[in-house]
Design a protein around this motif. Sequence first.
Motif, short mmCIF file in Angstrom:
data_model
loop_
_atom_site.label_atom_id
_atom_site.label_comp_id
_atom_site.label_asym_id
_atom_site.label_seq_id
_atom_site.Cartn_x
_atom_site.Cartn_y
_atom_site.Cartn_z
N TYR A 598 0.82 -1.22 0.00
CA TYR A 598 0.00 0.00 0.00
C TYR A 598 0.85 1.27 0.00
CZ TYR A 598 -4.62 -2.04 0.82
OH TYR A 598 -5.82 -2.67 0.67
N SER A 599 2.09 1.15 0.48
CA SER A 599 2.87 2.37 0.73
C SER A 599 3.30 3.10 -0.53
CB SER A 599 4.09 2.04 1.58
OG SER A 599 5.02 1.35 0.78
N LYS A 600 3.29 2.49 -1.68
CA LYS A 600 3.79 3.15 -2.89
C LYS A 600 2.99 2.71 -4.11
CE LYS A 600 8.23 4.66 -4.59
NZ LYS A 600 8.47 4.43 -5.95
N ILE A 601 2.75 3.66 -5.01
CA ILE A 601 2.06 3.29 -6.25
C ILE A 601 3.09 2.64 -7.15
CG2 ILE A 601 0.76 4.15 -8.24
CD1 ILE A 601 -0.16 6.49 -6.54
N GLN A 602 3.01 1.33 -7.20
CA GLN A 602 4.04 0.62 -7.97
C GLN A 602 3.41 -0.59 -8.65
OE1 GLN A 602 7.28 -0.60 -5.50
NE2 GLN A 602 8.74 0.14 -7.01
N ALA A 633 6.77 12.67 -5.77
CA ALA A 633 6.37 12.60 -4.37
C ALA A 633 4.97 12.02 -4.22
CB ALA A 633 6.41 13.99 -3.76
N THR A 634 4.15 12.22 -5.28
CA THR A 634 2.77 11.72 -5.17
C THR A 634 2.67 10.21 -5.33
OG1 THR A 634 2.33 11.99 -7.51
CG2 THR A 634 1.88 13.89 -6.10
N SER A 639 4.93 7.04 4.31
CA SER A 639 6.37 6.84 4.51
C SER A 639 6.64 5.54 5.28
CB SER A 639 6.93 8.02 5.29
OG SER A 639 6.29 8.04 6.55
N GLU A 640 7.92 5.20 5.41
CA GLU A 640 8.30 3.98 6.12
C GLU A 640 7.91 4.10 7.59
OE1 GLU A 640 12.31 2.05 5.82
OE2 GLU A 640 12.10 2.87 3.78
N THR A 641 8.13 5.26 8.15
CA THR A 641 7.80 5.47 9.57
C THR A 641 6.31 5.21 9.77
OG1 THR A 641 9.21 7.36 9.21
CG2 THR A 641 8.28 7.12 11.41
N LYS A 642 5.56 5.76 8.85
CA LYS A 642 4.11 5.57 8.95
C LYS A 642 3.77 4.08 8.84
CE LYS A 642 -0.02 7.11 9.03
NZ LYS A 642 -0.51 7.73 10.23
N GLY A 643 4.49 3.39 7.97
CA GLY A 643 4.31 1.95 7.78
C GLY A 643 4.57 1.20 9.08
#
Length: 777
Positions: A598-602, A633-634, A639-643
């Motif tokens: 979920y952390s990155k649009i990939q 950035a979008t 972020s990882e911390t948030k993860g």
Amino acid sequence: MNGLANGHADAVSERLQIINDEKKFTPDLTAQLEKWGLQDAGFGYNIVAVFGSQSTGKSTLLNRLFGTTFDVMDETRRQQTTKGIWMCRGRDMNIMVMDVEGTDGRERGEDQDFERKSALFSLASSEVLIINLWEHQVGLYQGANMALLKTVFEVNLGLFGKNATGGRTLLLFVIRDHIGQTPLANLQATLTADLMRIWESLSKPQELADRQLSDYFDLSFTALPHKILAADKFESEVLNLRKRFTDKDSSDYLFKPAYHKRIPADGVAFYMENIWEQVQSNKDLDLPTQQELLAQFRCDEISTVALSEFNEQAKSQKRPVEGGKVVDGLGELMRTWRTEALVRYDRDASRYHQGVYKRKRADLVAALDAVLTPLFLGQLKNLHKTCLVAFKKELLDGLRGEGYNFADVVSKARERCLGRFEAAAKEALIEGPEWTYEDELVSLKEEVRSVADQCRKDETKKMVNQIERTFKKQISEPIELALTKAAPDMWDDILRTFRQTLDKAEASYLTKATSFNCTDEENATSLAVLRRRAWQALREKIDEQTAEPVMLAKLRGHFEERFRYDATGVPRVWKPEDDIDGAFKVAKDQTLDLIPLYSKIQPTDASLEYALPADSLVAPTDGSSSEDYDFAATLVIFSETKGLELTQKFRREADAYYVEAKRSTVASIAQIPYWMYGVLVVLGWNEAMAVLFNPLYFAFLLIALASAYAIVQLGLVGPLLSITRTVGGEIQKQASNRLREHFSQPVLTEPVRNSTRRAVDEDDEDGELARRRPQVM
Ligand SMILES: Nc1nc2c(ncn2[C@@H]2O[C@H](COP(=O)(O)OP(=O)(O)OP(=O)(O)O)[C@@H](O)[C@H]2O)c(=O)[nH]1
């Protein structure tokens, strides 16, 4: 000796025509002055001249006063005697006497040029100017030469008025043939008043506007009796007057030093010639003839009347026009007023001198047009404003609702607006003045264009907003679904949907834009904005779906699905022999794997990766943002911390599920075991036999059976059963509670303590489970 004396006497009494009929100044004056013996007189001389109508006895008077030899009219022929200007030296006196051609002469007719010039010359060059007039001429305007004097004063002021050293001049009025009926004082008052009046009416140079008659002239009056009827008296009065010219000691001596021009005698010829030259070259003296004068006066009057009536009419529409109103039929009104004024003028003025009439007519036309022009221009301005307002309104009305064609609406409104303006402007045009409405039309066209442009921009914006809203609606559900499913190719689905929906939105924009007549550049800008907004909408949706509570709910859901349901989707009932720990670990690990997803649009398929075009990244020109768009950035959702934060929170929740699962196994264990019922039969066998073999108990049994039979027969089995079931259930509940309380008491405190410790030591999970197991059991 005598001959010599006679010769000298002749030379002294000789007279000289200093200005002839052809207005030429004599070249012989210097020589004549020599002959008169005045050349060396220095300032010791005086100059006197005479002015008056023809044949009023001017020459006669001069000859009597100064002993000059001017020609006197032959009584029998009665025609003009003096032509041009003559000069003679006074007998035995240093006086230069000038006899001037009479005014109002029959011979010159309406040509007043010479009389003006000669009068002006006499006035400017002499110390004393004798104004000779009959008594009956006093009070007359033309007869007393007042008009001529006015002209002469006017020009004299203009030519010599500024010359402070020029000295003053004495105007000596000699009233001839004074009968005595009207006292001299009265005649004097009349003449003075007349002079004052003409002085007031002079058009003076600006710097001399406040100069008075007395600043330049002294006035003196004398009367002479009738030469023939009162010959003696006439002679004696002439002698008295002569004394005033000659007796320097007399109190009323006329040649006062103030009047002297301070020109040495040897310069007089040059001085006079110079004055004559100035007089000759002065255009102001080329005044129109009487006829022209009359024409000027009358034409002015007629023109003033016509103009004032016209002004009244024009005034009625001035206020409305100035107030911004478009006056209907203003052109027609203006044409009528103008024509009426000119017809009125032509009717009355055309009978006068044609040159003057035409000139004054041109002046009148200019004055009329000067009043009408502001009305015309005001009307154009007001038309411009009203047409523009109407255009805007028509445009807004046309763009209301759905299904309009923008280009059509604009072009129709424009056509109507310009048509209306041109028609009304043409109506306001009148023949004559060179008016044009072209400039105003050009400016109106320009404004119409800019309003239409602005409108198009607004409409395009509105359209882009509309498309954006539709876009949002279209992507909302698929994105939500994909994010809920959380499959590994989740981003592939999302980006595919995004692309497809964006393509549709772009196509929809381009289709609509054709009716807006948008330029390619505008289309490119709008599309760039659309793409950027679409991406922002996608991001907003993703953000909404990945907000912390939503995310935790998703993780929980995912975990529950794997932990609480089996592979076939049936809810699990945990039994003691089930591997709760294993299932827990698998479900939890699978769920935690979702956080990096979920952390990155990939997308898994690299070809589906999307990047906003460069023109969508620059700061938008509509002012909504001043910064360029950081697309990279979008792509990062959190972020990882948030993860890590999410991971921790989720673990805590998962642990609670684990505890719950464990507790549910304890609950199933806490039921009454079946062998207990066998124990009850064995232990209760003796009591059963006792009942069978005891008559009392048996009787009770029979009664019970009979009651049961009766109950069955009466159909009371159902209600009784339900009562029994309720009571039984209640009893079972009570019993179960007691048992559960008994068995579960030690287990409840453990998970709380363990979960706290787990937060501290995450890695030691398996060990923790191993420790927990014996306690639960
Ligand atoms: N009734 C009357 N007649 C006069 C008087 N003085 C002169 N006359 C007559 O008027 C006529 C004209 O006289 P002028 O002296 O030639 O007059 P003028 O003004 O010099 O004439 P022009 O030089 O032609 O302009 C003559 O016949 C004179 O005799 C006067 O005081 N009273």
